[in-house]
Each structure stands twice: as C-alpha cells, then as structure tokens.
Design a protein around this motif. Structure first.
Motif, PDB file in Angstrom:
ATOM      1  N   PRO A 180      14.047   1.531 -13.490  1.00  0.00           N
ATOM      2  CA  PRO A 180      14.353   2.245 -12.245  1.00  0.00           C
ATOM      3  C   PRO A 180      13.478   3.489 -12.071  1.00  0.00           C
ATOM      4  CG  PRO A 180      16.115   2.562 -13.871  1.00  0.00           C
ATOM      5  CD  PRO A 180      15.151   1.577 -14.461  1.00  0.00           C
ATOM      6  N   SER A 181      12.789   3.558 -10.910  1.00  0.00           N
ATOM      7  CA  SER A 181      11.837   4.655 -10.705  1.00  0.00           C
ATOM      8  C   SER A 181      12.159   5.483  -9.469  1.00  0.00           C
ATOM      9  CB  SER A 181      10.413   4.107 -10.616  1.00  0.00           C
ATOM     10  OG  SER A 181      10.247   3.324  -9.460  1.00  0.00           O
ATOM     11  N   ALA A 182      13.393   5.371  -8.968  1.00  0.00           N
ATOM     12  CA  ALA A 182      13.722   6.057  -7.717  1.00  0.00           C
ATOM     13  C   ALA A 182      14.136   7.520  -7.918  1.00  0.00           C
ATOM     14  CB  ALA A 182      14.842   5.305  -7.002  1.00  0.00           C
ATOM     15  N   GLY A 206      13.999   3.893 -18.375  1.00  0.00           N
ATOM     16  CA  GLY A 206      14.157   4.916 -17.339  1.00  0.00           C
ATOM     17  C   GLY A 206      12.836   5.643 -17.070  1.00  0.00           C
ATOM     18  N   TYR A 207      12.459   5.742 -15.775  1.00  0.00           N
ATOM     19  CA  TYR A 207      11.342   6.625 -15.421  1.00  0.00           C
ATOM     20  C   TYR A 207      11.967   8.026 -15.390  1.00  0.00           C
ATOM     21  CZ  TYR A 207       8.170   3.098 -13.130  1.00  0.00           C
ATOM     22  OH  TYR A 207       7.314   2.075 -12.801  1.00  0.00           O
ATOM     23  N   SER A 208      12.377   8.501 -16.551  1.00  0.00           N
ATOM     24  CA  SER A 208      13.276   9.656 -16.571  1.00  0.00           C
ATOM     25  C   SER A 208      12.600  10.971 -16.219  1.00  0.00           C
ATOM     26  CB  SER A 208      13.912   9.763 -17.958  1.00  0.00           C
ATOM     27  OG  SER A 208      14.473   8.528 -18.326  1.00  0.00           O
ATOM     28  N   LEU A 265      12.883   1.360  -4.129  1.00  0.00           N
ATOM     29  CA  LEU A 265      12.986   0.912  -2.741  1.00  0.00           C
ATOM     30  C   LEU A 265      11.757   1.239  -1.903  1.00  0.00           C
ATOM     31  CD1 LEU A 265      16.654   2.051  -1.921  1.00  0.00           C
ATOM     32  CD2 LEU A 265      15.888  -0.107  -2.887  1.00  0.00           C
ATOM     33  N   CYS A 266      10.887   2.126  -2.402  1.00  0.00           N
ATOM     34  CA  CYS A 266       9.857   2.692  -1.521  1.00  0.00           C
ATOM     35  C   CYS A 266       8.896   1.657  -0.926  1.00  0.00           C
ATOM     36  CB  CYS A 266       9.086   3.805  -2.222  1.00  0.00           C
ATOM     37  SG  CYS A 266       8.352   3.317  -3.786  1.00  0.00           S
ATOM     38  N   ALA A 267       8.664   0.553  -1.632  1.00  0.00           N
ATOM     39  CA  ALA A 267       7.758  -0.457  -1.082  1.00  0.00           C
ATOM     40  C   ALA A 267       8.463  -1.328  -0.044  1.00  0.00           C
ATOM     41  CB  ALA A 267       7.207  -1.334  -2.201  1.00  0.00           C
ATOM     42  N   HIS A 284      10.470   5.878   1.748  1.00  0.00           N
ATOM     43  CA  HIS A 284      11.155   6.688   0.731  1.00  0.00           C
ATOM     44  C   HIS A 284      11.852   5.770  -0.276  1.00  0.00           C
ATOM     45  CE1 HIS A 284      10.381  10.794   1.861  1.00  0.00           C
ATOM     46  NE2 HIS A 284      10.429  10.414   3.133  1.00  0.00           N
ATOM     47  N   CYS A 285      12.171   6.359  -1.431  1.00  0.00           N
ATOM     48  CA  CYS A 285      12.759   5.560  -2.519  1.00  0.00           C
ATOM     49  C   CYS A 285      14.264   5.428  -2.358  1.00  0.00           C
ATOM     50  CB  CYS A 285      12.439   6.206  -3.865  1.00  0.00           C
ATOM     51  SG  CYS A 285      10.687   6.538  -4.108  1.00  0.00           S
ATOM     52  N   ARG A 286      14.757   5.775  -1.178  1.00  0.00           N
ATOM     53  CA  ARG A 286      16.203   5.801  -0.956  1.00  0.00           C
ATOM     54  C   ARG A 286      16.583   5.197   0.385  1.00  0.00           C
ATOM     55  NH1 ARG A 286      15.331   8.868  -4.619  1.00  0.00           N
ATOM     56  NH2 ARG A 286      16.553  10.584  -5.440  1.00  0.00           N
ATOM     57  N   ALA A 336       4.689   6.220 -21.677  1.00  0.00           N
ATOM     58  CA  ALA A 336       3.997   7.145 -20.779  1.00  0.00           C
ATOM     59  C   ALA A 336       3.197   6.308 -19.788  1.00  0.00           C
ATOM     60  CB  ALA A 336       3.072   8.057 -21.563  1.00  0.00           C
ATOM     61  N   TYR A 337       3.141   6.769 -18.546  1.00  0.00           N
ATOM     62  CA  TYR A 337       2.449   6.012 -17.494  1.00  0.00           C
ATOM     63  C   TYR A 337       1.135   6.706 -17.134  1.00  0.00           C
ATOM     64  CZ  TYR A 337       2.417   2.747 -13.481  1.00  0.00           C
ATOM     65  OH  TYR A 337       2.120   1.749 -12.584  1.00  0.00           O
ATOM     66  N   ASN A 338       0.055   6.076 -17.549  1.00  0.00           N
ATOM     67  CA  ASN A 338      -1.310   6.501 -17.212  1.00  0.00           C
ATOM     68  C   ASN A 338      -1.566   6.026 -15.764  1.00  0.00           C
ATOM     69  OD1 ASN A 338      -4.517   5.112 -18.079  1.00  0.00           O
ATOM     70  ND2 ASN A 338      -4.116   7.269 -17.916  1.00  0.00           N
ATOM     71  N   VAL A 339      -1.226   6.879 -14.796  1.00  0.00           N
ATOM     72  CA  VAL A 339      -1.066   6.415 -13.403  1.00  0.00           C
ATOM     73  C   VAL A 339      -2.391   6.209 -12.667  1.00  0.00           C
ATOM     74  CG1 VAL A 339       1.226   7.478 -13.225  1.00  0.00           C
ATOM     75  CG2 VAL A 339      -0.816   8.743 -12.459  1.00  0.00           C
ATOM     76  N   SER A 340      -2.239   5.754 -11.412  1.00  0.00           N
ATOM     77  CA  SER A 340      -3.404   5.327 -10.635  1.00  0.00           C
ATOM     78  C   SER A 340      -4.479   6.400 -10.479  1.00  0.00           C
ATOM     79  CB  SER A 340      -2.945   4.838  -9.258  1.00  0.00           C
ATOM     80  OG  SER A 340      -2.192   5.839  -8.589  1.00  0.00           O
ATOM     81  N   THR A 355      -0.805   1.181 -18.505  1.00  0.00           N
ATOM     82  CA  THR A 355      -2.136   1.552 -18.029  1.00  0.00           C
ATOM     83  C   THR A 355      -2.849   0.378 -17.370  1.00  0.00           C
ATOM     84  OG1 THR A 355      -4.333   2.346 -18.670  1.00  0.00           O
ATOM     85  CG2 THR A 355      -3.073   1.204 -20.385  1.00  0.00           C
ATOM     86  N   TYR A 356      -3.522   0.659 -16.239  1.00  0.00           N
ATOM     87  CA  TYR A 356      -4.313  -0.363 -15.547  1.00  0.00           C
ATOM     88  C   TYR A 356      -5.518  -0.770 -16.388  1.00  0.00           C
ATOM     89  CZ  TYR A 356      -1.333   1.423 -11.892  1.00  0.00           C
ATOM     90  OH  TYR A 356      -0.232   1.820 -11.191  1.00  0.00           O
ATOM     91  N   PHE A 357      -5.777  -0.034 -17.459  1.00  0.00           N
ATOM     92  CA  PHE A 357      -6.876  -0.372 -18.374  1.00  0.00           C
ATOM     93  C   PHE A 357      -6.432  -1.343 -19.468  1.00  0.00           C
ATOM     94  CE2 PHE A 357      -8.425   3.997 -17.166  1.00  0.00           C
ATOM     95  CZ  PHE A 357      -9.633   3.596 -16.610  1.00  0.00           C
ATOM     96  N   LEU A 392       5.862  -5.337 -13.497  1.00  0.00           N
ATOM     97  CA  LEU A 392       5.596  -5.925 -12.180  1.00  0.00           C
ATOM     98  C   LEU A 392       6.137  -5.064 -11.036  1.00  0.00           C
ATOM     99  CD1 LEU A 392       6.402  -9.716 -12.812  1.00  0.00           C
ATOM    100  CD2 LEU A 392       4.209  -8.519 -13.020  1.00  0.00           C
ATOM    101  N   PHE A 393       5.308  -4.934 -10.000  1.00  0.00           N
ATOM    102  CA  PHE A 393       5.683  -4.256  -8.756  1.00  0.00           C
ATOM    103  C   PHE A 393       5.619  -5.269  -7.625  1.00  0.00           C
ATOM    104  CE2 PHE A 393       3.963  -0.851 -11.344  1.00  0.00           C
ATOM    105  CZ  PHE A 393       4.840   0.189 -11.098  1.00  0.00           C
ATOM    106  N   GLY A 394       6.623  -5.283  -6.788  1.00  0.00           N
ATOM    107  CA  GLY A 394       6.620  -6.210  -5.660  1.00  0.00           C
ATOM    108  C   GLY A 394       6.076  -5.548  -4.406  1.00  0.00           C
TER     109      GLY A 394
END
Ligand code: PBG
Length: 296
Positions: free
Chosen positions: A143-145, A170-172, A99-101, A107-109, A249-253, A283-285, A56-58
């Motif tokens: 955490p993805s910052a 971790g989004y390492s 934090l970016c949203a 920024h994520c900070r 793994a993140y199959n991104v937008s 994945t969004y799929f 989930l993303f807010g």
C-alpha cells in the motif's frame, strides 16, 4: 565488505490491458509498459539474469472518481499477477496498492470535495484492491497511498477473505518528492489539482517518518519501505537500526533518470543504498544491474 547481490533487487513493471503491447515511456527511456503476454516474456528474461522479485503497477483503461477499475478482478494487474504466478515458477510478485492511477483527479484517495477525503471509502477501496491482488496470486501487497490505518485495514480484509499468507510491504516512510516526476508520466498519475504534500511526508521531518514506520509495523506490515532512497540514506540507516523488520528502499524514477547511461554511477548509488541498511532495493536498474554485478 558490503556486497550488493541480485537477490536484493526488485524490478518494477508497469502493466497495461490488452495483448502484444510493449510501449516506450517518454520520461523513462529503457522502461516500458507491458501487456501481460509481453510481460511474461520479459520476466522469463529477468529470471535468466537472476532477479526473482517484481513489483507491479497497473495502468488504468478508464479512470473515474472512485477508482473502480483498481479492484476489478479483470484488471490489467490482476490478470498479469495470475499469468506470472501460473506460467513462471519461483517469482515473488509484489503489487502496488494505490488509487492515484485510477482516479480521474490523480490523487491517492477518494474525495468528498476538493479539500475533503472520504477516509472510509478510501480504506475500503485499498482493502478491496489488496484482496483482488491476493486472489490473483500476489505474494505481497504494497500500500502506497499514505493513508493512516491502511495496513490495518488491508491485513483485516486479507485475513477475512482467507489470504492470511499474503504479506504486506508498507510504503511507510514515503516522502513528498520531486524525484517522482518521471513515474507520474509513466502512470499518467499526476494530481490534476493541488499536490501530495498533504499526505506524503515532509522531508524536513525525519522523526515523523520513523514514527510512521513504527506505526505500520504495529498495524501488521511484514516489511517496510523508505522512498525515495538516494536523498534519504539517513532515514534508511536509522530505520534499519530502530526496527526489526526487513527494510526495502525505492530507488525511484528521478534517481533512475539522474544515473541512467552510467552503470558505474548507478552501481555506486545502489551500493550506497545497501550500505545504509536496505535489505531489498526496488530499482528500474534491477535487470541491467544483475548483469553489471557479474562483472565486479
Ligand atoms: C503511487 C506511487 C508513486 C511512486 C510509486 N507509487 C508516485 C507518487 O506517489 O506520486 C513513485 C515511484 C517512482 O518515482 O519511481 N502512489
């Protein structure tokens, strides 16, 4: 044989405050922003097709310099996590911690000036977000910052507040990537000045990415991630060989945009990500792919 399974898939969702909202995202046809009540309905459907993990993303109602809404106990994500965990059984809920949203500058900070990051305040905010998500019932926080020390700070805060069982993804190995374009529109999170190359990783430096994975594992990550996926199969392959942790793994937008409308192509890509070594694929799929998998 390398076979992709429904159990390998994680479906991302964007959550907004309020009720009865299911809104289109212009840059990502087929993806929506949901209010919590609509999300419940959607996730019941998702479960019916056999996908039981969500990320989930807010989306912020009010942005400010210190991302105050991100850790509000009444935030859109916090409410959605609570509702999903209380109304639907057997769903693993992962939450994005960033934090970016929520910052006005995108920024994520938390920043001291346009050039200087307030490290302590940023780590404290990330830890507070993670605790608020755990309190709502999240199984895992992500955490993805790309802040050094974020996994350690979050682990410590979770433990201190009694959430020892809450896991950390971790989004390492998160690369600075043009593949994130459509997502930033979805979240309205594009940086208002500069870019993220100062903290997201340089794709010309794979060794640094692998080191970061090692570091976040040491800090306490239960699972680690490579992101994006399609142009980074080599990193997935190496990370899987080198580290003994479940790998996502993140199959991104941007990958979604490139392959959307062509299920055969999307499935081929998802299989490639699995073959490279990913245990789980965000994945969004996910919802659609569960249906495609039945047929092959
Ligand atoms: C937030 C975040 C981003 C994505 C996931 N978490 C955007 C970014 O770093 O700019 C991208 C996901 C996607 O493109 O699907 N830090």
């Amino acid at each position: 044989m390398n076979q992709l399974r429904k159990e390998d898939l994680i479906m991302p969702y964007f959550v907004v405050a309020g009720k009865n909202r299911k809104e289109k995202i212009n840059s990502m046809p087929g993806v929506f922003r949901f209010s919590s009540d609509k999300l419940i309905h959607e996730i019941k459907e998702l479960k019916t097709v056999g996908v039981d993990k969500i990320l989930l993303f807010g989306i912020a109602e009010h942005k400010d310099a210190r991302a105050g809404e991100s850790y509000s106990e009444n935030g859109a994500v916090q409410n959605a996590v609570f509702d999903v965990k209380n109304k639907i059984k057997g769903i693993t809920v992962i939450t994005d911690v960033c934090l970016c949203a929520f910052t006005r500058h995108g920024h994520c900070r938390i920043l001291k000036s346009n050039k200087e990051v307030d490290n302590q305040a940023t780590l404290a905010a990330l830890a507070r977000i993670a605790v608020s998500h755990a309190k709502a019932g999240a199984d895992m926080v992500a955490p993805s910052a790309v802040m050094d020390g974020q996994v350690k700070a979050i682990r410590k805060a979770l433990d201190k507040n009694g959430y020892k069982k809450t896991k950390i993804l971790g989004y390492s190995a998160k690369f600075a990537s043009s593949f994130y374009g459509p997502f930033r529109d979805a979240l309205d999170s594009a940086p208002q000045f500069g870019d993220r190359t100062g903290y997201q990783l340089d794709y010309k430096n794979p060794e640094k990415a692998l080191k970061r994975i090692g570091r976040e594992i040491k800090e306490g990550a239960d699972m680690v991630m490579v992101k994006p996926a399609l142009a980074y199969l080599d990193i997935i392959y190496q990370a899987k060989k080198r580290f003994k942790r479940p790998l996502a793994a993140y199959n991104v937008s941007g990958e979604y945009s490139l392959t959307r409308g062509n299920p055969a192509l999307a499935l081929e890509v998802l299989h490639a990500i699995k073959r490279a070594g990913a245990d789980l694929i965000i994945t969004y799929f996910a919802k659609e792919a569960a249906g495609w998998l039945k047929k092959i």
